[in-house]
Structures are given as structure tokens and as C-alpha cells.
Design a protein around this motif. Structure first.
Motif, PDB file in Angstrom:
ATOM      1  N   LYS A 164       6.921   2.465   1.074  1.00  0.00           N
ATOM      2  CA  LYS A 164       6.110   3.841   0.706  1.00  0.00           C
ATOM      3  C   LYS A 164       6.703   4.954   1.739  1.00  0.00           C
ATOM      4  CE  LYS A 164       2.160   2.212  -1.519  1.00  0.00           C
ATOM      5  NZ  LYS A 164       0.762   2.045  -1.931  1.00  0.00           N
ATOM      6  N   THR A 165       6.938   4.547   3.045  1.00  0.00           N
ATOM      7  CA  THR A 165       7.338   5.569   3.891  1.00  0.00           C
ATOM      8  C   THR A 165       8.721   5.920   3.404  1.00  0.00           C
ATOM      9  OG1 THR A 165       6.031   4.616   5.848  1.00  0.00           O
ATOM     10  CG2 THR A 165       7.813   6.352   6.341  1.00  0.00           C
ATOM     11  N   LEU A 166       9.605   5.016   3.289  1.00  0.00           N
ATOM     12  CA  LEU A 166      11.207   5.399   2.758  1.00  0.00           C
ATOM     13  C   LEU A 166      11.112   6.103   1.481  1.00  0.00           C
ATOM     14  CD1 LEU A 166      14.061   4.914   3.263  1.00  0.00           C
ATOM     15  CD2 LEU A 166      13.853   2.793   2.145  1.00  0.00           C
ATOM     16  N   ALA A 167      10.329   5.691   0.495  1.00  0.00           N
ATOM     17  CA  ALA A 167      10.117   6.384  -0.623  1.00  0.00           C
ATOM     18  C   ALA A 167       9.647   7.856  -0.445  1.00  0.00           C
ATOM     19  CB  ALA A 167       9.160   5.568  -1.755  1.00  0.00           C
ATOM     20  N   LYS A 168       8.706   8.018   0.071  1.00  0.00           N
ATOM     21  CA  LYS A 168       8.349   9.377   0.557  1.00  0.00           C
ATOM     22  C   LYS A 168       9.377  10.261   1.141  1.00  0.00           C
ATOM     23  CE  LYS A 168       4.673  12.078   2.635  1.00  0.00           C
ATOM     24  NZ  LYS A 168       3.262  11.922   3.743  1.00  0.00           N
ATOM     25  N   ASP A 169      10.226   9.894   2.156  1.00  0.00           N
ATOM     26  CA  ASP A 169      11.241  10.514   3.057  1.00  0.00           C
ATOM     27  C   ASP A 169      12.383  10.943   1.830  1.00  0.00           C
ATOM     28  OD1 ASP A 169       9.634  10.288   5.241  1.00  0.00           O
ATOM     29  OD2 ASP A 169      10.715   8.603   5.983  1.00  0.00           O
ATOM     30  N   THR A 170      12.437   9.925   0.946  1.00  0.00           N
ATOM     31  CA  THR A 170      13.855  10.237  -0.061  1.00  0.00           C
ATOM     32  C   THR A 170      13.408  10.733  -1.432  1.00  0.00           C
ATOM     33  OG1 THR A 170      13.604   7.743  -0.516  1.00  0.00           O
ATOM     34  CG2 THR A 170      15.169   8.387   1.151  1.00  0.00           C
ATOM     35  N   GLY A 171      12.264  10.935  -1.580  1.00  0.00           N
ATOM     36  CA  GLY A 171      11.879  11.357  -2.773  1.00  0.00           C
ATOM     37  C   GLY A 171      11.819  10.296  -4.114  1.00  0.00           C
ATOM     38  N   LEU A 172      11.414   9.175  -3.737  1.00  0.00           N
ATOM     39  CA  LEU A 172      11.854   8.206  -4.662  1.00  0.00           C
ATOM     40  C   LEU A 172      10.265   7.643  -5.014  1.00  0.00           C
ATOM     41  CD1 LEU A 172      14.870   6.326  -3.273  1.00  0.00           C
ATOM     42  CD2 LEU A 172      14.808   8.167  -4.862  1.00  0.00           C
ATOM     43  N   ARG A 173      10.398   6.964  -6.105  1.00  0.00           N
ATOM     44  CA  ARG A 173       9.174   6.257  -6.296  1.00  0.00           C
ATOM     45  C   ARG A 173       9.070   4.755  -5.821  1.00  0.00           C
ATOM     46  NH1 ARG A 173       8.812   2.917 -11.012  1.00  0.00           N
ATOM     47  NH2 ARG A 173      10.590   2.581 -12.136  1.00  0.00           N
ATOM     48  N   THR A 174       8.023   4.057  -6.030  1.00  0.00           N
ATOM     49  CA  THR A 174       7.514   2.634  -5.577  1.00  0.00           C
ATOM     50  C   THR A 174       7.456   1.776  -6.845  1.00  0.00           C
ATOM     51  OG1 THR A 174       5.637   2.946  -4.809  1.00  0.00           O
ATOM     52  CG2 THR A 174       7.338   3.350  -3.198  1.00  0.00           C
ATOM     53  N   ASP A 175       7.513   0.514  -6.776  1.00  0.00           N
ATOM     54  CA  ASP A 175       7.400  -0.397  -7.717  1.00  0.00           C
ATOM     55  C   ASP A 175       7.296  -1.909  -7.154  1.00  0.00           C
ATOM     56  OD1 ASP A 175       6.397  -1.479 -10.239  1.00  0.00           O
ATOM     57  OD2 ASP A 175       8.323  -0.640 -11.320  1.00  0.00           O
ATOM     58  N   VAL A 176       6.772  -2.790  -7.871  1.00  0.00           N
ATOM     59  CA  VAL A 176       6.622  -3.834  -7.394  1.00  0.00           C
ATOM     60  C   VAL A 176       8.033  -4.992  -7.832  1.00  0.00           C
ATOM     61  CG1 VAL A 176       5.431  -6.241  -7.531  1.00  0.00           C
ATOM     62  CG2 VAL A 176       4.167  -4.012  -7.209  1.00  0.00           C
ATOM     63  N   LEU A 177       8.405  -5.551  -7.038  1.00  0.00           N
ATOM     64  CA  LEU A 177       9.421  -6.717  -7.512  1.00  0.00           C
ATOM     65  C   LEU A 177       9.282  -7.846  -6.656  1.00  0.00           C
ATOM     66  CD1 LEU A 177      12.192  -7.026  -9.060  1.00  0.00           C
ATOM     67  CD2 LEU A 177      13.556  -6.733  -7.163  1.00  0.00           C
ATOM     68  N   ASP A 178       8.445  -8.830  -7.525  1.00  0.00           N
ATOM     69  CA  ASP A 178       7.707 -10.098  -6.902  1.00  0.00           C
ATOM     70  C   ASP A 178       8.796 -11.188  -6.628  1.00  0.00           C
ATOM     71  OD1 ASP A 178       6.036 -12.055  -6.416  1.00  0.00           O
ATOM     72  OD2 ASP A 178       4.647 -11.132  -7.751  1.00  0.00           O
ATOM     73  N   PRO A 179       8.727 -11.724  -5.434  1.00  0.00           N
ATOM     74  CA  PRO A 179       9.675 -12.939  -4.926  1.00  0.00           C
ATOM     75  C   PRO A 179       8.911 -13.928  -5.378  1.00  0.00           C
ATOM     76  CG  PRO A 179       8.338 -12.088  -3.174  1.00  0.00           C
ATOM     77  CD  PRO A 179       8.274 -10.984  -4.107  1.00  0.00           C
ATOM     78  N   LEU A 180       7.713 -14.208  -5.998  1.00  0.00           N
ATOM     79  CA  LEU A 180       7.231 -15.334  -6.767  1.00  0.00           C
ATOM     80  C   LEU A 180       6.956 -16.299  -5.695  1.00  0.00           C
ATOM     81  CD1 LEU A 180       8.550 -15.501  -9.991  1.00  0.00           C
ATOM     82  CD2 LEU A 180       6.350 -16.277  -9.571  1.00  0.00           C
ATOM     83  N   GLU A 181       6.643 -15.918  -4.366  1.00  0.00           N
ATOM     84  CA  GLU A 181       6.285 -17.017  -3.403  1.00  0.00           C
ATOM     85  C   GLU A 181       4.687 -17.733  -3.601  1.00  0.00           C
ATOM     86  OE1 GLU A 181       7.254 -15.164   0.142  1.00  0.00           O
ATOM     87  OE2 GLU A 181       9.299 -15.655  -0.132  1.00  0.00           O
ATOM     88  N   GLY A 182       4.087 -16.656  -4.637  1.00  0.00           N
ATOM     89  CA  GLY A 182       2.514 -17.422  -4.868  1.00  0.00           C
ATOM     90  C   GLY A 182       2.108 -16.536  -5.969  1.00  0.00           C
ATOM     91  N   ILE A 183       1.247 -16.914  -6.508  1.00  0.00           N
ATOM     92  CA  ILE A 183       0.387 -16.212  -8.002  1.00  0.00           C
ATOM     93  C   ILE A 183      -0.727 -15.829  -7.354  1.00  0.00           C
ATOM     94  CG2 ILE A 183      -0.323 -16.267 -10.087  1.00  0.00           C
ATOM     95  CD1 ILE A 183       2.463 -16.265 -10.090  1.00  0.00           C
ATOM     96  N   THR A 184      -1.265 -14.553  -7.560  1.00  0.00           N
ATOM     97  CA  THR A 184      -2.626 -14.002  -7.278  1.00  0.00           C
ATOM     98  C   THR A 184      -2.964 -13.326  -8.353  1.00  0.00           C
ATOM     99  OG1 THR A 184      -1.893 -12.023  -6.214  1.00  0.00           O
ATOM    100  CG2 THR A 184      -2.026 -13.933  -4.895  1.00  0.00           C
ATOM    101  N   ASP A 185      -4.213 -12.728  -8.489  1.00  0.00           N
ATOM    102  CA  ASP A 185      -4.720 -11.747  -9.420  1.00  0.00           C
ATOM    103  C   ASP A 185      -4.114 -10.515  -9.488  1.00  0.00           C
ATOM    104  OD1 ASP A 185      -5.777 -10.613  -7.174  1.00  0.00           O
ATOM    105  OD2 ASP A 185      -7.960 -10.944  -7.555  1.00  0.00           O
ATOM    106  N   ARG A 186      -3.166 -10.327  -8.293  1.00  0.00           N
ATOM    107  CA  ARG A 186      -2.448  -8.956  -8.265  1.00  0.00           C
ATOM    108  C   ARG A 186      -0.951  -9.369  -9.024  1.00  0.00           C
ATOM    109  NH1 ARG A 186      -2.125  -6.927  -2.390  1.00  0.00           N
ATOM    110  NH2 ARG A 186      -2.074  -8.981  -2.066  1.00  0.00           N
ATOM    111  N   SER A 187      -0.578 -10.442  -9.318  1.00  0.00           N
ATOM    112  CA  SER A 187       0.664 -10.761  -9.869  1.00  0.00           C
ATOM    113  C   SER A 187       0.747 -10.072 -11.253  1.00  0.00           C
ATOM    114  CB  SER A 187       0.943 -12.321  -9.796  1.00  0.00           C
ATOM    115  OG  SER A 187       0.895 -12.833  -8.602  1.00  0.00           O
ATOM    116  N   GLU A 188       2.198  -9.749 -11.527  1.00  0.00           N
ATOM    117  CA  GLU A 188       2.315  -9.170 -12.933  1.00  0.00           C
ATOM    118  C   GLU A 188       2.605 -10.400 -13.827  1.00  0.00           C
ATOM    119  OE1 GLU A 188       2.059  -5.994 -13.777  1.00  0.00           O
ATOM    120  OE2 GLU A 188       1.305  -5.402 -11.667  1.00  0.00           O
ATOM    121  N   GLY A 189       1.553 -11.355 -13.872  1.00  0.00           N
ATOM    122  CA  GLY A 189       1.865 -12.338 -14.697  1.00  0.00           C
ATOM    123  C   GLY A 189       1.127 -13.447 -14.146  1.00  0.00           C
TER     124      GLY A 189
END
Length: 332
Positions: free
Chosen positions: A286-311
């Protein structure tokens, strides 16, 4: 057929007196309980990608426990003494050497005959914070039809090798074939079912590979930036270029020089998104995104499934990853 080992009456009495609980209770996954004659293969998996393979290939013939609770960063896992002890009661252990040092040590001491290191079932490669080779969609086909044991560790995810093979559907399918063969050896009475289930899973992974290949073929950029350099195999498979803020270890801190370099990469390669993951801090992204004016998103390395997982399983989360990459890369 190898089923859960019978425990002597004296050992049971001693465990009861000490108030020990089962390994599955520690991991939050149900086990076969006290039914030692239930006929199921008792499988212990080190973390989610191994658990998913065991469940898909074993089907109704296995009872799978996992050493890594949902929401726990696998690299940080420390086993409790009773978990290491009860690990010895498994019929079959599936792990990926080099991901979890504490697990590797406990498994090496377990003495379980059918112990499979997934890293021995495919070709491992070294990936740094920058990975990108325009290899296109054609990957090497490896046999992967041998059972890995403790002695196969020299081919595992050690010495700088990137362990994240499950994020490449083709390599994950190679591992699946090896797991299917080894499970058939551990439980020969049900070998036909294990091989059938393996074929079904490999078919699903081939379809996933085709979706990624088609979905990422065209885009405004081939470059993506992520906090955790977990996507080297995926980038190589589909002709992309990964730039990691951190290295293979998701908790490592980038230097100021690295941050400056990534800012230049983002501008030069028309990067739109800084990716972070669900099981590690998003602060740096988020710090890097703010400094560069970019957005953030999730790319899941799938090391575990939780209720926050996109699937809720491997395939659905990987499809979410594909959608996130398509959006970030301007692919259609």
C-alpha cells in the motif's frame, strides 16, 4: 492395506492421563476418530496445497489432516511436541521440503514408510525477485511418476529453489500424478480409484492451464509487481514478468534501493497494480502504491484457505487470481 496404526492399550491410557488431543484437533481438521478399523488411509499433509491433492486423489478412501491451521502463514509454522509425536501414527505423509523447516525435521524423524516430498515429483527452479521469460505456453512434460522419500530431499525446495510449484497448473499436475502413483503403492487395494481420481484432477488442472494461457495471451503489459515473489513458475509458464517487493520469504523487508527500482519499473512497464496477499502484511504494497499512484489488489499464493480467500478451494482461488491478473495487465 496400510491403515492407521493400532495403539497399545497402555499408550492410550497414558495419552488419556496426560490429556493429549489428536493431531487433527490441533489442526482444526477432523480425523477418523477412534475407529481404527474404518479402513481409511490416514494421511497427514503439511499445508493446503498438499492437503488439496490428498483430498482430491484420495477421495472417500482417505482421512486427511493438515499440520497448518487455516490463516497460519505456512513458512512460520512451529510444531508442538505432541504434533511431532503423533505424526508418527500416519500411514502416508505428503509435504513439500523447504517450505516449512520445522515440518521437514519432524517428518525426517517420523519413520513413516510412505512419506512423499512433492518437490521430487517435478523439476524445481530458482526464482528471485524478478522473474520473466517469454517461454510462451509450451512447458516441459516431466514424468513425475515416482515416489519421493526422505532421500529425495536434495531435489527439493532447498538451496535457493522456489517451492511454489502449485501456482503453475502444469507443474501441479505433474505433482498430482506422482502423488496418485505413491498413494496407489501405499494402498494397493484401491489403486484403481486413486488413479481414476488423479486423472480427473489432472483434467481439471489442464483446463485451468488452458484458461490462463488464453486469458493472459494479450494485454497492455506483461509485468506485475507483488509483495511475495511466489509467482515465478506462473510468470514463466505464461510469458509474464514478476517483480517482487520481497523475495521468496513474504516477511522479508525490501531495501530503499529496491523500492526506488520498483517505482521505475512501474512507470516504464505501465504497471497499474501492486499485488499483496491475504496471509501477510499489506503495508509495504500500500505504501508503494500510494507513492506511485497505483491501485492494490490481491494475488493469492494459495498457501492456505481462509474466509478472506477469493474462493473456497484451489481451483476457485486460481480463477480469481486469473481475473485479477487480467485486470491488472489489461488482458482480455
Amino acid at each position: 492395506m496400510n491403515v492407521r496404526r493400532l495403539i497399545s492399550t497402555a499408550a492410550v491410557a497414558g495419552a488419556t492421563a496426560l490429556g493429549l488431543v489428536s493431531l487433527s484437533a490441533c489442526s482444526g481438521t477432523s480425523s477418523a476418530g477412534g475407529d481404527k478399523g474404518g479402513g481409511k488411509l490416514d494421511v497427514v499433509a503439511s499445508f493446503y496445497p498438499m492437503q488439496y491433492l490428498a483430498e482430491q486423489i484420495g477421495g472417500d478412501h482417505v482421512e486427511v489432516t493438515t499440520l497448518t491451521k487455516p490463516g497460519v502463514e505456512p513458512h512460520d509454522l512451529e510444531l508442538k511436541p505432541r504434533q511431532a509425536s503423533e505424526l508418527r501414527g500416519a500411514d502416508y505423509i505428503l509435504y513439500l521440503k523447504g517450505v516449512q523447516p520445522a515440518v521437514d525435521e519432524a517428518i525426517a524423524q517420523s519413520g513413516v514408510e510412505h512419506t512423499v516430498d512433492a518437490a521430487t515429483l517435478t523439476t524445481m527452479e530458482s526464482h528471485g525477485t524478478e522473474v520473466g521469460h517469454d517461454h510462451g505456453h509450451e512447458g516441459d512434460e516431466h514424468g513425475g511418476e515416482h515416489e519421493g522419500g526422505h532421500e529425495g530431499g536434495e531435489h527439493g525446495a532447498e538451496g535457493g529453489a522456489d517451492p511454489h510449484v502449485w501456482l503453475d497448473p502444469v507443474k501441479y499436475a505433474e505433482v498430482a500424478k506422482g502423488v496418485g502413483d505413491s498413494m496407489a503403492k501405499a494402498d494397493p487395494d484401491r489403486a484403481a480409484d486413486y488413479r481414476k481420481n488423479t486423472e480427473t484432477l489432472v483434467g481439471k488442472l489442464k483446463a485451468l492451464d488452458a484458461k490462463f494461457a488464453a486469458g493472459l495471451r494479450n494485454g497492455t503489459t506483461k509485468t506485475f509487481i507483488t509483495t511475495h515473489s511466489a509467482f515465478g513458475y506462473l510468470a514463466e509458464r505464461y510469458g509474464l514478468e514478476q517483480h517482487g517487493i520481497a523475495g521468496i520469504d513474504p516477511e522479508s523487508e525490501p531495501s530503499p534501493a529496491r523500492i526506488k527500482e520498483l517505482q521505475s519499473v512501474a512507470k516504464r512497464e505501465k504497471v497499474s497494480t501492486i499485488f499483496f496477499e491475504t496471509l501477510a502484511s499489506d503495508r509495504t504494497a500500500k505504501t508503494l502504491a500510494k507513492d506511485t499512484g497505483l491501485r492494490t489488489d490481491v494475488l493469492d499464493p494459495l498457501e492456505g484457505i481462509t474466509d478472506r480467500s477469493e474462493g473456497d478451494d484451489y481451483l476457485s482461488v486460481m480463477e480469481s487470481n486469473l481475473a485479477a491478473l487480467q485486470k491488472a495487465l489489461g488482458a482480455k
